[in-house]
Design a protein around this motif. Structure first.
Motif, short mmCIF file in Angstrom:
data_model
loop_
_atom_site.label_atom_id
_atom_site.label_comp_id
_atom_site.label_asym_id
_atom_site.label_seq_id
_atom_site.Cartn_x
_atom_site.Cartn_y
_atom_site.Cartn_z
N GLY A 9 -34.23 -13.63 -71.66
CA GLY A 9 -33.64 -14.29 -72.82
C GLY A 9 -32.13 -14.38 -72.70
N ASN A 34 -39.44 -15.86 -68.29
CA ASN A 34 -40.35 -14.75 -68.58
C ASN A 34 -41.19 -15.06 -69.81
OD1 ASN A 34 -41.39 -12.02 -68.71
ND2 ASN A 34 -39.94 -11.70 -70.40
N ASP A 37 -42.86 -11.39 -72.93
CA ASP A 37 -42.42 -10.99 -74.28
C ASP A 37 -43.17 -11.76 -75.36
OD1 ASP A 37 -40.47 -9.67 -72.90
OD2 ASP A 37 -38.79 -10.59 -73.97
N ASP A 49 -38.31 -15.70 -74.96
CA ASP A 49 -37.38 -15.93 -73.85
C ASP A 49 -37.28 -17.41 -73.50
OD1 ASP A 49 -36.94 -13.25 -73.89
OD2 ASP A 49 -37.72 -12.82 -71.89
N SER A 209 -37.92 -8.48 -67.93
CA SER A 209 -37.66 -9.93 -67.78
C SER A 209 -37.88 -10.33 -66.32
CB SER A 209 -36.23 -10.29 -68.23
OG SER A 209 -36.08 -10.10 -69.63
CA CA Z 1 -36.92 -10.98 -73.51
#
Ligand code: CA
Ligand code: GDP
Length: 331
Positions: A9, A34, A37, A49, A209
């Motif tokens: 992110g 990613n 999440d 993200d 990530s």
């Molecule tokens: Ca993240």
């Protein structure tokens, strides 16, 4: 030049913004985002993200928070709370909700996440030069869970609950990426790694990530075998993460919280690992010769992304290091 970057992110997205500022408009950027999440909330698929990358590069991000939309309001969240439905801890803004509605509607109509992301990206990324293509790491459901200990005992909670509700302030024992082993890279992901000219690992969280992207079957091998130089940027400065919970998670998986230890954990490509080059902050310059001796060409430059200029300078240093690594390899 075709540049491929992995991204989480906020750390990844801010780095990418600096990267776009120093690349040529004729270059091409592919971002592998990613998705571990991701979380389903109130029947909606939320991809924090991917959204942070879209909003940051497309000018829709709330700069202060670093996530979600600017000029956001929270009426839907208040209404949900008034019904007493859980969870109440996740920030679902009214503007942001539209993204999750479109995404969920398309997923339920049968489109894979990669196709949905391409549609959402049209709004945010289509006018960027150089052009940016955002790919989710996988179309499959992969979710990071964190093994914690609290008044309910030792148990695994979704990464978002660990971070957003618990602020990572609980004993942290392990990281489990549910569904990862059975997952496959999304269309285009492996090719973006093997057929680029430069592969970048931005200063995103190494565990939840970058680590989760690398853990998708096939991705790590693609990184090991690409002809492109592979260069990473440390998210750790002076023994601590700049923000977020990388400290707790690195400790939980047994990696020391230092830029040198993270580089060693990724490993030198010459020794079967992933990295040709690594950027550390000037305050961590003492680790440069040690890492170089291990086969990772390391440069020390300022790594705090304070503003557009410092971020662009840092991205420029990444490309310069990639050039040095490429000439090392052709020697
Ligand atoms: Ca993240
Ligand atoms: P998230 O998904 O929003 O947590 O974002 P990422 O995984 O992409 O990035 C989080 C990481 O970015 C954290 O480990 C931070 O230490 C790192 N980070 C944030 N800001 C900076 C910065 O200015 N410089 C560097 N080097 N790392 C940063």
């Amino acid at each position: 030049m075709r540049v491929t970057a992995v991204s989480g992110g906020i750390g990844g997205a801010r780095f990418l913004r600096g990267l776009l500022a120093v690349l040529d408009p004729a270059d091409e950027v592919t971002v592998i985002g990613n998705t571990a999440d991701d979380i389903w909330l109130f029947g909606l698929k939320v991809c924090p993200d991917l959204d942070t990358v879209m909003y940051t590069l497309g000018g829709g991000i709330d700069e202060t928070r670093g996530w979600g939309r600017h000029d956001e309001s929270w009426q839907a969240k208040e209404e949900l709370a008034a019904y007493g439905v859980e969870p109440t801890w996740f920030g679902l803004g009214d503007r942001d909700l539209a993204t999750h509605l479109v995404r969920t509607q398309m997923l339920e109509a049968g489109y894979p996440l990669s196709a949905v992301t391409a549609v959402l990206s049209k709004r945010w990324l289509a006018s960027l030069r150089p052009p940016v293509r955002l790919l989710p790491m996988s179309d499959d459901r992969v979710e990071t869970h964190i093994v914690i200990e609290d008044e309910d005992g030792r148990r695994a909670v979704h990464f978002q609950e660990y971070w957003v509700r618990l602020h990572a302030q609980v004993p942290t024992h392990d990281v489990v990426v549910v569904g990862q082993r059975e997952s496959a890279p999304a269309p285009g992901v492996l090719q973006a790694i093997t057929s680029c000219d430069v592969l970048l690992l931005p200063p995103s969280n190494p565990v939840v990530s970058v680590g989760t992207v690398l853990g998708v079957p096939g991705v790590r091998d693609a990184v090991r075998s690409t002809n492109a130089p592979v260069v990473g940027v440390s998210p750790i400065i002076g023994g601590a993460a700049v923000r977020g919970m990388a400290d707790q998670l690195l400790t939980a998986i047994g990696v020391e919280v230092s830029s040198a230890a993270v580089a060693a954990w990724y490993g030198a490509r010459s020794g079967g690992g992933l990295l040709d080059g690594w950027l550390v902050d000037t305050s961590d310059a003492a680790s440069v010769p040690v890492l170089a001796a291990s086969g990772i060409r390391t440069n020390a430059v300022p790594l705090l992304m304070r503003d557009a200029a410092t971020t662009a300078a840092m991205a420029g240093a990444t490309l310069q290091l990639a050039e040095q690594c490429a000439s090392d390899r052709s020697r």
